[in-house]
Design a protein around this motif. Sequence first.
Motif, PDB file in Angstrom:
ATOM      1  N   SER A  62       0.841  -1.195   0.000  1.00  0.00           N
ATOM      2  CA  SER A  62       0.000   0.000   0.000  1.00  0.00           C
ATOM      3  C   SER A  62       0.876   1.245   0.000  1.00  0.00           C
ATOM      4  O   SER A  62       2.032   1.212   0.426  1.00  0.00           O
ATOM      5  CB  SER A  62      -0.961   0.036   1.188  1.00  0.00           C
ATOM      6  OG  SER A  62      -0.272   0.286   2.388  1.00  0.00           O
ATOM      7  N   GLU A  75       3.859   7.301   2.412  1.00  0.00           N
ATOM      8  CA  GLU A  75       4.080   6.199   3.348  1.00  0.00           C
ATOM      9  C   GLU A  75       3.873   4.898   2.581  1.00  0.00           C
ATOM     10  O   GLU A  75       2.785   4.625   2.097  1.00  0.00           O
ATOM     11  CB  GLU A  75       3.122   6.263   4.522  1.00  0.00           C
ATOM     12  CG  GLU A  75       3.336   5.119   5.499  1.00  0.00           C
ATOM     13  CD  GLU A  75       2.309   5.111   6.607  1.00  0.00           C
ATOM     14  OE1 GLU A  75       1.387   4.268   6.549  1.00  0.00           O
ATOM     15  OE2 GLU A  75       2.431   5.942   7.522  1.00  0.00           O
ATOM     16  N   ARG A  77       3.962   0.783   2.632  1.00  0.00           N
ATOM     17  CA  ARG A  77       3.928  -0.408   3.478  1.00  0.00           C
ATOM     18  C   ARG A  77       4.544  -1.529   2.657  1.00  0.00           C
ATOM     19  O   ARG A  77       4.072  -1.827   1.564  1.00  0.00           O
ATOM     20  CB  ARG A  77       2.513  -0.752   3.899  1.00  0.00           C
ATOM     21  CG  ARG A  77       1.974   0.261   4.869  1.00  0.00           C
ATOM     22  CD  ARG A  77       0.582  -0.080   5.294  1.00  0.00           C
ATOM     23  NE  ARG A  77       0.472   0.394   6.659  1.00  0.00           N
ATOM     24  CZ  ARG A  77      -0.109  -0.263   7.635  1.00  0.00           C
ATOM     25  NH1 ARG A  77      -0.683  -1.412   7.404  1.00  0.00           N
ATOM     26  NH2 ARG A  77      -0.137   0.235   8.842  1.00  0.00           N
ATOM     27  N   LEU A  79       5.655  -5.457   2.590  1.00  0.00           N
ATOM     28  CA  LEU A  79       5.526  -6.792   3.171  1.00  0.00           C
ATOM     29  C   LEU A  79       6.806  -7.552   2.876  1.00  0.00           C
ATOM     30  O   LEU A  79       7.144  -7.801   1.724  1.00  0.00           O
ATOM     31  CB  LEU A  79       4.322  -7.516   2.582  1.00  0.00           C
ATOM     32  CG  LEU A  79       4.105  -8.963   3.051  1.00  0.00           C
ATOM     33  CD1 LEU A  79       3.868  -9.016   4.564  1.00  0.00           C
ATOM     34  CD2 LEU A  79       2.956  -9.588   2.287  1.00  0.00           C
ATOM     35  N   VAL A  85       5.662  -6.292   8.250  1.00  0.00           N
ATOM     36  CA  VAL A  85       5.300  -5.157   7.412  1.00  0.00           C
ATOM     37  C   VAL A  85       6.071  -3.937   7.897  1.00  0.00           C
ATOM     38  O   VAL A  85       5.996  -3.567   9.066  1.00  0.00           O
ATOM     39  CB  VAL A  85       3.786  -4.876   7.451  1.00  0.00           C
ATOM     40  CG1 VAL A  85       3.447  -3.625   6.652  1.00  0.00           C
ATOM     41  CG2 VAL A  85       3.005  -6.074   6.918  1.00  0.00           C
ATOM     42  N   GLU A  87       6.768   0.166   7.558  1.00  0.00           N
ATOM     43  CA  GLU A  87       6.172   1.421   7.115  1.00  0.00           C
ATOM     44  C   GLU A  87       7.331   2.373   6.851  1.00  0.00           C
ATOM     45  O   GLU A  87       8.113   2.688   7.747  1.00  0.00           O
ATOM     46  CB  GLU A  87       5.233   1.980   8.171  1.00  0.00           C
ATOM     47  CG  GLU A  87       4.021   1.102   8.384  1.00  0.00           C
ATOM     48  CD  GLU A  87       3.117   1.599   9.493  1.00  0.00           C
ATOM     49  OE1 GLU A  87       3.329   2.717  10.014  1.00  0.00           O
ATOM     50  OE2 GLU A  87       2.185   0.870   9.839  1.00  0.00           O
ATOM     51  N   GLU A  89       8.438   6.033   5.385  1.00  0.00           N
ATOM     52  CA  GLU A  89       8.028   7.371   4.975  1.00  0.00           C
ATOM     53  C   GLU A  89       9.114   7.970   4.098  1.00  0.00           C
ATOM     54  O   GLU A  89      10.291   7.963   4.451  1.00  0.00           O
ATOM     55  CB  GLU A  89       7.790   8.268   6.189  1.00  0.00           C
ATOM     56  CG  GLU A  89       6.537   7.924   6.943  1.00  0.00           C
ATOM     57  CD  GLU A  89       6.192   8.938   8.012  1.00  0.00           C
ATOM     58  OE1 GLU A  89       6.896   9.963   8.153  1.00  0.00           O
ATOM     59  OE2 GLU A  89       5.197   8.703   8.715  1.00  0.00           O
ATOM     60  N   GLU A 101       9.341   2.342  10.289  1.00  0.00           N
ATOM     61  CA  GLU A 101       8.700   1.761  11.465  1.00  0.00           C
ATOM     62  C   GLU A 101       8.602   0.256  11.303  1.00  0.00           C
ATOM     63  O   GLU A 101       8.472  -0.253  10.202  1.00  0.00           O
ATOM     64  CB  GLU A 101       7.319   2.362  11.666  1.00  0.00           C
ATOM     65  CG  GLU A 101       7.336   3.832  12.019  1.00  0.00           C
ATOM     66  CD  GLU A 101       5.964   4.396  12.253  1.00  0.00           C
ATOM     67  OE1 GLU A 101       5.002   3.627  12.424  1.00  0.00           O
ATOM     68  OE2 GLU A 101       5.847   5.633  12.257  1.00  0.00           O
ATOM     69  N   ASN A 102       8.665  -0.445  12.421  1.00  0.00           N
ATOM     70  CA  ASN A 102       8.533  -1.908  12.490  1.00  0.00           C
ATOM     71  C   ASN A 102       9.715  -2.632  11.840  1.00  0.00           C
ATOM     72  O   ASN A 102       9.562  -3.728  11.336  1.00  0.00           O
ATOM     73  CB  ASN A 102       7.219  -2.383  11.835  1.00  0.00           C
ATOM     74  CG  ASN A 102       6.014  -1.745  12.468  1.00  0.00           C
ATOM     75  OD1 ASN A 102       5.986  -1.487  13.656  1.00  0.00           O
ATOM     76  ND2 ASN A 102       5.020  -1.473  11.662  1.00  0.00           N
TER      77      ASN A 102
END
Length: 103
Positions: A62, A75, A77, A79, A85, A87, A89, A101-102
């Motif tokens: 996404s 942003e 996403r 996988l 997943v 994120e 930016e 992130e993550n």
Amino acid sequence: MQASILPAILALSLAQPAAARADDNDEDTHEAIRAAVDRGEAKPLAELRRIVLKRFTGEIVSVKLDREKKQLIYEFRVLRGDGHVLEVEVQAATGEILEIENE
């Protein structure tokens, strides 16, 4: 007589613009983004996708566009193969990765 009024009312309602649509007043419409790319104020989305996939292995599932402090920020996403997943930016103007992130 009533049967002939209904189609006329329907035709009039469809002919009028949808004044309440959010994207009518939104600065980030497709046309505005395209114009920003044409002016050199943003990189094309395809180029930004390549930047992300060059750094992170996986599939982009996404993309979301935000505006932060008058800057366009995408942003993504991603996988990853392990099921996580990310994120990511990315600043639209420069392609700079601003935040992950993550990870």
